[in-house]
Design a protein around this motif. Structure first.
Motif, PDB file in Angstrom:
ATOM      1  N   GLU A 169       0.828  -1.206   0.000  1.00 43.90           N
ATOM      2  CA  GLU A 169       0.000   0.000   0.000  1.00 43.90           C
ATOM      3  C   GLU A 169       0.860   1.253   0.000  1.00 43.90           C
ATOM      4  O   GLU A 169       0.490   2.269  -0.605  1.00 43.90           O
ATOM      5  CB  GLU A 169      -0.951  -0.025   1.202  1.00 43.90           C
ATOM      6  CG  GLU A 169      -2.015  -1.102   1.092  1.00 43.90           C
ATOM      7  CD  GLU A 169      -3.219  -0.836   1.978  1.00 43.90           C
ATOM      8  OE1 GLU A 169      -3.162   0.108   2.788  1.00 43.90           O
ATOM      9  OE2 GLU A 169      -4.210  -1.579   1.847  1.00 43.90           O
ATOM     10  N   MET A 219       1.920   1.776  -3.541  1.00 48.60           N
ATOM     11  CA  MET A 219       0.833   2.289  -4.366  1.00 48.60           C
ATOM     12  C   MET A 219       0.568   3.758  -4.062  1.00 48.60           C
ATOM     13  O   MET A 219       0.312   4.550  -4.976  1.00 48.60           O
ATOM     14  CB  MET A 219      -0.426   1.436  -4.158  1.00 48.60           C
ATOM     15  CG  MET A 219      -0.318   0.053  -4.784  1.00 48.60           C
ATOM     16  SD  MET A 219      -1.875  -0.879  -4.779  1.00 48.60           S
ATOM     17  CE  MET A 219      -1.949  -1.413  -3.065  1.00 48.60           C
ATOM     18  N   TYR A 220       0.647   4.124  -2.791  1.00 44.61           N
ATOM     19  CA  TYR A 220       0.434   5.539  -2.465  1.00 44.61           C
ATOM     20  C   TYR A 220       1.553   6.393  -3.056  1.00 44.61           C
ATOM     21  O   TYR A 220       1.297   7.472  -3.585  1.00 44.61           O
ATOM     22  CB  TYR A 220       0.355   5.752  -0.955  1.00 44.61           C
ATOM     23  CG  TYR A 220       0.022   7.191  -0.600  1.00 44.61           C
ATOM     24  CD1 TYR A 220      -1.258   7.703  -0.845  1.00 44.61           C
ATOM     25  CD2 TYR A 220       0.992   8.041  -0.083  1.00 44.61           C
ATOM     26  CE1 TYR A 220      -1.558   9.034  -0.566  1.00 44.61           C
ATOM     27  CE2 TYR A 220       0.696   9.367   0.207  1.00 44.61           C
ATOM     28  CZ  TYR A 220      -0.574   9.860  -0.046  1.00 44.61           C
ATOM     29  OH  TYR A 220      -0.876  11.160   0.227  1.00 44.61           O
ATOM     30  N   ILE A 271       0.851   7.152  -6.671  1.00 41.25           N
ATOM     31  CA  ILE A 271      -0.102   8.221  -6.979  1.00 41.25           C
ATOM     32  C   ILE A 271       0.493   9.595  -6.652  1.00 41.25           C
ATOM     33  O   ILE A 271       0.170  10.584  -7.303  1.00 41.25           O
ATOM     34  CB  ILE A 271      -1.468   8.018  -6.296  1.00 41.25           C
ATOM     35  CG1 ILE A 271      -1.375   8.170  -4.774  1.00 41.25           C
ATOM     36  CG2 ILE A 271      -2.065   6.671  -6.655  1.00 41.25           C
ATOM     37  CD1 ILE A 271      -2.727   8.185  -4.086  1.00 41.25           C
ATOM     38  N   VAL A 306      -7.078   3.835  -7.330  1.00 37.08           N
ATOM     39  CA  VAL A 306      -7.103   4.429  -5.998  1.00 37.08           C
ATOM     40  C   VAL A 306      -8.436   5.138  -5.798  1.00 37.08           C
ATOM     41  O   VAL A 306      -8.895   5.884  -6.668  1.00 37.08           O
ATOM     42  CB  VAL A 306      -5.920   5.398  -5.794  1.00 37.08           C
ATOM     43  CG1 VAL A 306      -5.914   6.502  -6.851  1.00 37.08           C
ATOM     44  CG2 VAL A 306      -5.937   5.999  -4.387  1.00 37.08           C
ATOM     45  N   PRO A 314      -3.611   5.540 -11.204  1.00 31.46           N
ATOM     46  CA  PRO A 314      -2.436   6.012 -10.451  1.00 31.46           C
ATOM     47  C   PRO A 314      -1.855   7.320 -10.992  1.00 31.46           C
ATOM     48  O   PRO A 314      -1.320   8.116 -10.232  1.00 31.46           O
ATOM     49  CB  PRO A 314      -1.430   4.863 -10.617  1.00 31.46           C
ATOM     50  CG  PRO A 314      -2.266   3.664 -10.897  1.00 31.46           C
ATOM     51  CD  PRO A 314      -3.452   4.161 -11.672  1.00 31.46           C
ATOM     52  N   ARG A 335      -3.017  10.285   2.720  1.00 25.72           N
ATOM     53  CA  ARG A 335      -2.902   8.825   2.798  1.00 25.72           C
ATOM     54  C   ARG A 335      -4.090   8.217   3.527  1.00 25.72           C
ATOM     55  O   ARG A 335      -4.619   7.159   3.117  1.00 25.72           O
ATOM     56  CB  ARG A 335      -1.586   8.436   3.505  1.00 25.72           C
ATOM     57  CG  ARG A 335      -1.433   6.937   3.775  1.00 25.72           C
ATOM     58  CD  ARG A 335      -1.351   6.171   2.469  1.00 25.72           C
ATOM     59  NE  ARG A 335      -1.355   4.734   2.681  1.00 25.72           N
ATOM     60  CZ  ARG A 335      -2.448   3.986   2.776  1.00 25.72           C
ATOM     61  NH1 ARG A 335      -3.655   4.552   2.691  1.00 25.72           N
ATOM     62  NH2 ARG A 335      -2.374   2.700   2.957  1.00 25.72           N
ATOM     63  N   VAL A 353      -7.491   7.394   1.428  1.00 27.47           N
ATOM     64  CA  VAL A 353      -7.549   6.567   0.221  1.00 27.47           C
ATOM     65  C   VAL A 353      -7.595   5.084   0.561  1.00 27.47           C
ATOM     66  O   VAL A 353      -7.152   4.649   1.629  1.00 27.47           O
ATOM     67  CB  VAL A 353      -6.336   6.825  -0.710  1.00 27.47           C
ATOM     68  CG1 VAL A 353      -6.254   8.278  -1.110  1.00 27.47           C
ATOM     69  CG2 VAL A 353      -5.033   6.379  -0.068  1.00 27.47           C
ATOM     70  N   GLU A 354      -8.162   4.329  -0.377  1.00 29.91           N
ATOM     71  CA  GLU A 354      -8.055   2.870  -0.338  1.00 29.91           C
ATOM     72  C   GLU A 354      -7.831   2.387  -1.761  1.00 29.91           C
ATOM     73  O   GLU A 354      -8.133   3.086  -2.736  1.00 29.91           O
ATOM     74  CB  GLU A 354      -9.291   2.220   0.291  1.00 29.91           C
ATOM     75  CG  GLU A 354     -10.611   2.515  -0.372  1.00 29.91           C
ATOM     76  CD  GLU A 354     -11.754   1.785   0.337  1.00 29.91           C
ATOM     77  OE1 GLU A 354     -11.553   0.637   0.760  1.00 29.91           O
ATOM     78  OE2 GLU A 354     -12.844   2.370   0.446  1.00 29.91           O
ATOM     79  N   PHE A 355      -7.300   1.166  -1.881  1.00 31.41           N
ATOM     80  CA  PHE A 355      -6.866   0.659  -3.180  1.00 31.41           C
ATOM     81  C   PHE A 355      -7.680  -0.558  -3.591  1.00 31.41           C
ATOM     82  O   PHE A 355      -8.057  -1.383  -2.760  1.00 31.41           O
ATOM     83  CB  PHE A 355      -5.378   0.309  -3.140  1.00 31.41           C
ATOM     84  CG  PHE A 355      -4.509   1.447  -2.709  1.00 31.41           C
ATOM     85  CD1 PHE A 355      -4.154   2.451  -3.598  1.00 31.41           C
ATOM     86  CD2 PHE A 355      -4.057   1.536  -1.397  1.00 31.41           C
ATOM     87  CE1 PHE A 355      -3.363   3.509  -3.204  1.00 31.41           C
ATOM     88  CE2 PHE A 355      -3.263   2.591  -0.988  1.00 31.41           C
ATOM     89  CZ  PHE A 355      -2.908   3.586  -1.894  1.00 31.41           C
TER      90      PHE A 355
END
Length: 364
Positions: free
Chosen positions: A10, A13-14, A17, A30, A41, A50, A53-55
């Protein structure tokens, strides 16, 4: 999240973005809790905090969770789709394929020539003006090969003089108009996939290349096939490219595990032997470089096998992504290691459903 989403953490992934990393498009989307919107992304919208957000692995999962698609980055469209700001330009190109375009024309449409150039370089490995020029030359060659005279082929495709037409053909095809009647070009078409756009190149003799458009060495690959087959490369359409597109879409929808396409492998005897070994690796399985070297009767050639993997011109179709190190670790992949991970996970997850479809008996 399913297995596919466990590939990046995670935090990774953050970070993607934050950096608007388009290389990870297709791996996840996202979603922003405070707005109820989900994005790619690489979305240019303001970066959310942060904790907000969720993925999700796919747009479908984000929709099922109650989020709606961002109107700016359009995550419901395939990665690499023509963006809204370019849609009118493409409509005009399709309506007038033999038109001569200038930067002033782009300005009159409210388009920045530099922005248009960057988009075409990223998605076609050439500038906008080179794109429309090769398209016009392709149309002119089609007319010549269909029996049209040189004058008609020139003026009907936007050339202002016969000398200019001859010079263009000599620069792009290496020959004069009369000889162009016998030259078969290699045509290039873009194919959209969940992992980003690909470029396919081929013609009457088969498929020459299929690569992700953002591959760093793609320009050199085009130079290689131009030299290898001694054919000019132009933008255009061909049945083998349409069939490649169809089969690639079937692969990504889980309907196809093997490809049936005429491939122009063309390499040294060793390269051809390695590529044929790659074609023999079953869907959903992985083999090591050492295994391939042993199978070739050259147990000390695992490094050479690795280099030949890197020279493979047919991403996905000649499955070099199925080759890993002997210790089980993944290593280099020209399309990006993240794509290699995605493809291997996709094939493993889809293997059982694919086998069940093959075993399904016909209804009576």
């Amino acid at each position: 999240m399913n297995a596919l989403t466990t590939l990046p953490t995670e935090q990774q992934m953050y970070q993607a973005i934050v950096q608007r990393d388009v290389r990870l498009e297709g791996v996840f989307v996202v979603a922003v809790k405070t707005t109820g919107i989900f994005c790619r992304p690489g979305c240019k919208a303001k970066t959310p905090k942060r904790e907000n957000v969720e993925f999700f692995a796919t747009a479908a999962e984000a929709l099922a969770a109650g989020y709606r698609a961002c109107r700016r980055c359009r995550p419901l469209e395939l990665a690499g789709s023509v963006p809204a700001w370019l849609a009118n330009l493409f409509a005009l190109i399709n309506a007038e394929p033999n038109r001569r375009w200038t930067n002033a024309d782009l300005d009159s449409l409210g388009l920045s020539p530099s922005r248009v150039r960057r988009w075409f370089q990223a998605h076609y490995q050439m500038t906008f003006h080179a794109y429309v020029r090769t398209q016009r030359i392709g149309l002119a060659v089609d007319q010549l090969q269909a029996g049209s005279d040189v004058t008609s082929a020139a003026y009907e495709n936007g050339y202002e003089s016969l000398s200019g037409f001859r010079e263009s053909l000599k620069r792009w095809l290496g020959t004069v108009p009369t000889a162009a009647r016998q030259i078969e070009p290699i045509l290039v078409q873009r194919i959209l996939t969940p992992l980003g756009p690909m470029l396919a190149a081929g013609g009457e003799k088969g498929l020459c290349l299929l690569e992700f458009a953002d591959r760093k060495m793609l320009a050199k690959q085009f130079q290689r096939i131009n030299k290898l087959f001694a054919q000019p490369i132009l933008i255009g359409k061909h049945a083998v490219l349409s069939e490649t597109d169809r089969q690639i879409q079937q692969y990504f929808s889980g309907e196809r595990t093997q490809f049936d396409l005429p491939l122009r492998l063309a390499g040294t005897p060793f390269q051809t032997a390695v590529w044929n070994q790659l074609l023999a690796i079953p869907y959903g399985e992985t083999h090591s470089y050492q295994q391939l070297a042993n199978r070739l009767g050259k147990p000390t050639a695992s490094r050479a096998v690795g280099r030949t993997n890197g020279d493979n011109r047919f991403a996905i179709i000649v499955p070099c992504h199925r080759v890993i190190r002997s210790d089980g670790h993944l290593c280099g992949y020209a399309g990006g290691l993240w794509r290699k991970k995605w493809l291997l996970n996709w094939e493993r997850e889809n293997l059982l459903p694919a086998q069940q479809r093959q075993l399904k008996l016909p209804t009576v």
